[in-house]
Write an enzyme that holds these catalytic residues in place. Structure first.
Site, short mmCIF file in Angstrom:
data_model
loop_
_atom_site.label_atom_id
_atom_site.label_comp_id
_atom_site.label_asym_id
_atom_site.label_seq_id
_atom_site.Cartn_x
_atom_site.Cartn_y
_atom_site.Cartn_z
N LYS A 58 0.84 -1.18 0.00
CA LYS A 58 0.00 0.00 0.00
C LYS A 58 0.89 1.25 0.00
O LYS A 58 2.07 1.13 0.39
CB LYS A 58 -0.94 -0.01 1.21
CG LYS A 58 -0.30 0.43 2.53
CD LYS A 58 -1.35 0.58 3.59
CE LYS A 58 -0.75 1.10 4.87
NZ LYS A 58 -0.42 2.50 4.87
N LYS A 68 -0.10 2.75 21.40
CA LYS A 68 -0.28 1.95 20.19
C LYS A 68 -1.42 0.99 20.50
O LYS A 68 -1.29 0.11 21.35
CB LYS A 68 1.01 1.19 19.86
CG LYS A 68 0.97 0.43 18.54
CD LYS A 68 2.30 -0.26 18.29
CE LYS A 68 2.30 -1.07 17.02
NZ LYS A 68 2.23 -0.26 15.81
N ASP A 87 -2.14 -5.96 2.46
CA ASP A 87 -2.42 -5.13 3.64
C ASP A 87 -1.91 -5.93 4.83
O ASP A 87 -2.56 -6.87 5.27
CB ASP A 87 -3.91 -4.86 3.77
CG ASP A 87 -4.23 -3.93 4.94
OD1 ASP A 87 -3.32 -3.71 5.77
OD2 ASP A 87 -5.36 -3.44 5.04
N HIS A 88 -0.74 -5.56 5.35
CA HIS A 88 -0.10 -6.39 6.38
C HIS A 88 -0.94 -6.50 7.65
O HIS A 88 -0.73 -7.39 8.47
CB HIS A 88 1.30 -5.86 6.72
CG HIS A 88 1.29 -4.54 7.43
ND1 HIS A 88 1.33 -3.33 6.79
CD2 HIS A 88 1.24 -4.25 8.75
CE1 HIS A 88 1.31 -2.35 7.67
NE2 HIS A 88 1.26 -2.88 8.87
N HIS A 110 -6.43 -0.49 5.87
CA HIS A 110 -6.51 -1.16 7.18
C HIS A 110 -7.92 -1.14 7.76
O HIS A 110 -8.50 -2.18 8.10
CB HIS A 110 -5.58 -0.48 8.19
CG HIS A 110 -4.12 -0.60 7.86
ND1 HIS A 110 -3.63 -1.56 7.03
CD2 HIS A 110 -3.06 0.12 8.28
CE1 HIS A 110 -2.31 -1.42 6.93
NE2 HIS A 110 -1.96 -0.41 7.68
N GLU A 160 -1.94 5.30 17.19
CA GLU A 160 -0.49 5.17 17.30
C GLU A 160 0.04 6.25 18.23
O GLU A 160 -0.44 7.39 18.20
CB GLU A 160 0.17 5.34 15.92
CG GLU A 160 -0.20 4.29 14.90
CD GLU A 160 0.47 4.56 13.56
OE1 GLU A 160 -0.13 5.30 12.75
OE2 GLU A 160 1.57 4.04 13.33
N LYS A 194 -2.29 -10.26 10.97
CA LYS A 194 -2.38 -10.39 12.42
C LYS A 194 -3.38 -11.48 12.79
O LYS A 194 -4.45 -11.59 12.20
CB LYS A 194 -2.76 -9.06 13.05
CG LYS A 194 -1.72 -7.97 12.81
CD LYS A 194 -2.11 -6.68 13.46
CE LYS A 194 -1.08 -5.59 13.16
NZ LYS A 194 0.26 -5.92 13.65
#
Length: 503
Positions: free
Chosen positions: A159, A356, A188-189, A251, A227, A193
């Site tokens: 992205k 975070k 999309d990392h 995200h 964040e 998760k």
């Protein structure tokens, strides 16, 4: 989602942008973790491609040193050696139609012969998005994108995939002129998760939740991606992007669609993505007027994070002193379908917030008070499910219970599921699953062209209004806070409030 393979197919991973931060901090550590857990075949190799003209030995030494730095705990020496023997490099000008791509072709032939690898290649674009179409076209032009003799070619793109609806549409069109959709993996990392992947299992694998996952029982949904960091060294990128472009169309919308989608007919890639696409199509489009009333933007001022003074956004490196770029964005979204009619979805993301912290909050409606009107209970605890995504992955069920004693009174209690406590530590970069899926051809967790375009179609009217009407009150929230007061007001005007506790 349905793959049962333990080991990926023999292949060569070609990384464009191999000398960059993403490669050393995420990609190689993720590959190391896959190999450690037995998910990489012995017939595997990596070819790094970058602008720098490095000797292969120098690149190997650099990557091995990076692995030792970024792999948690003490890395296995045999595994480091295994990677060293399978890592190669070539460099040059990405615009060079002849020399660089001729060198890549010759190196791939040499690597495949040496390690007995069939010509299965997947190209990872760890490069600026402005180069995606051009580099891909040169790969294809030089015969490196052609699938024949049962071998495959796959292309993974980082992205952001476009900067608005028109640019995303144009980029998709450019790639689809030279590649098939099944060859394109828009990464999309966040979807790597564990808790994100667990949303579907949690919803559809447990009968107690799915019957109440609708407008009859749920009051609203909150999605927060916060964040504590500022822009750090990414000022040049962030000035062009901002919080909305950087986080919402990718995200946050991925989290939203997995939370709101209907049950797919299977966990096959297109079955899951079909349902996600339906949710994006059902999100009510913003009008210029609704942008004013249903969106909030913010920019952080100086403040304190973990007791340390931090500067305002406008005082960060590479940031214009009068910058109008938002570092916080909140939106109220409506999904116009039978399941979610009348249930608002509130999403927010920001930098320099208290920690975070990423989570999805499913807030249920209040139970009728009539039974408790003659007790000491003044108000009932409302139920909620909190899906914690980072930093601590898990799920919390919040409900009310009677406080011990002769008087009927209620206290709020939590039932917690924590991944670490139940399954042990699983050190991950978030890229392992996605790289593995790319190797086995499972596109479930990757965005399809129509999903990308629908996502940008939703946020582009917001971008247009924000560009047309510059913010007059920036900076409007203190670093270390939960964002501007208008974000709280977005919910408070309907009697709701953000869950601002980090649990």
């Amino acid at each position: 989602m349905s793959q049962t393979e333990k080991t990926a197919e023999p292949c060569v991973m070609v990384i464009f942008g191999a000398t960059g931060d993403l490669t050393k901090r995420k990609l190689f550590p993720a590959l190391y973790n896959l190999a450690k857990d037995g998910h990489l075949p012995d017939n595997f190799a990596i070819v790094g491609v970058g602008r720098q003209e490095l000797e292969c030995g120098d690149f190997r030494s650099k990557i091995m040193a990076d692995l030792k730095e970024f792999v948690p705990n003490t890395p296995d020496k045999k595994l480091i050696k295994w990677f060293e023997e399978r890592t190669y490099y070539t460099g040059g000008d990405f615009d060079d139609d002849k020399k660089l791509f001729k060198d890549i072709k010759e190196l791939l032939e040499e690597v495949c012969t040496k390690h007995d690898i069939p010509e299965n290649f997947f190209y990872y674009m760890a490069i600026p998005p402005s180069l995606f179409a051009n580099v891909s076209a040169k790969i294809v032009k030089n015969g490196l994108g052609k699938e024949e003799n049962g071998n495959w070619r796959r292309f993974i793109y980082e992205k952001p995939f476009g900067s608005n609806f028109e640019s995303a549409k144009a980029l998709n069109a450019s790639l689809l002129r030279i590649l098939k959709e099944r060859q394109i993996y828009r990464i999309d990392h966040y979807l790597g998760k564990e808790t994100v992947q667990n949303i579907l299992v949690f919803r559809f694998g447990n009968l107690i939740f799915e019957p109440i996952w609708n407008r009859n029982f749920i009051d609203h949904v909150q999605i927060t991606v916060a964040e504590s960091l500022g822009v750090e060294s990414r000022g040049n990128y962030y000035e062009k992007s901002g919080a909305l472009r950087d986080m919402v169309p990718n995200h946050i919308f991925q989290l939203l669609t997995l939370t709101a989608m209907e049950p797919p007919v299977s966990f096959e890639a297109d079955a899951v993505r079909d349902e996600q696409a339906k949710i994006l199509a059902a999100i009510q489009q913003f009008s210029p007027e609704s942008v004013i009333h249903k969106t909030v933007r913010g920019q952080y001022d100086a403040g304190k994070i973990d007791g340390k003074e931090v500067p305002a956004y406008r005082n960060e490196e590479s940031i214009a002193p009068d910058s109008n770029t938002e570092t916080f964005a909140a939106l109220e979204l409506s999904i116009d379908n039978w399941r979610w009619g009348g249930v608002p979805f509130y999403v927010r993301t920001g930098k320099r917030m208290p920690g975070k912290h990423s989570e999805i909050v499913i807030q249920f409606k209040k139970a009728p008070f009539v039974l408790f009107r003659e007790t000491s209970i003044e108000k009932l605890t409302t139920n909620r499910i909190v899906i914690h995504i980072q930093p601590d992955e898990g799920i919390t069920l919040h409900f009310g219970a009677k406080i011990p004693g002769p008087i009927v009174n209620m206290g709020a209690v939590d039932m917690d599921f924590d991944y670490f406590e139940h399954f042990g530590e699983n050190i991950s970069t978030g890229y392992e699953r996605l790289l593995f899926d790319g190797m086995i051809g499972d596109a479930t967790l990757f965005q399809r062209a129509d999903m990308v375009e629908s996502s940008w179609q939703i946020v582009t009217p917001v971008i247009d209004v924000w560009n047309a009407i510059p913010a007059r009150d920036f900076p409007n929230y203190e670093a270390g806070s939960w964002g501007p007061k208008e974000s709280e007001e977005l919910l408070e005007r309907t009697g709701r409030r953000w869950k601002n506790e980090i649990t």
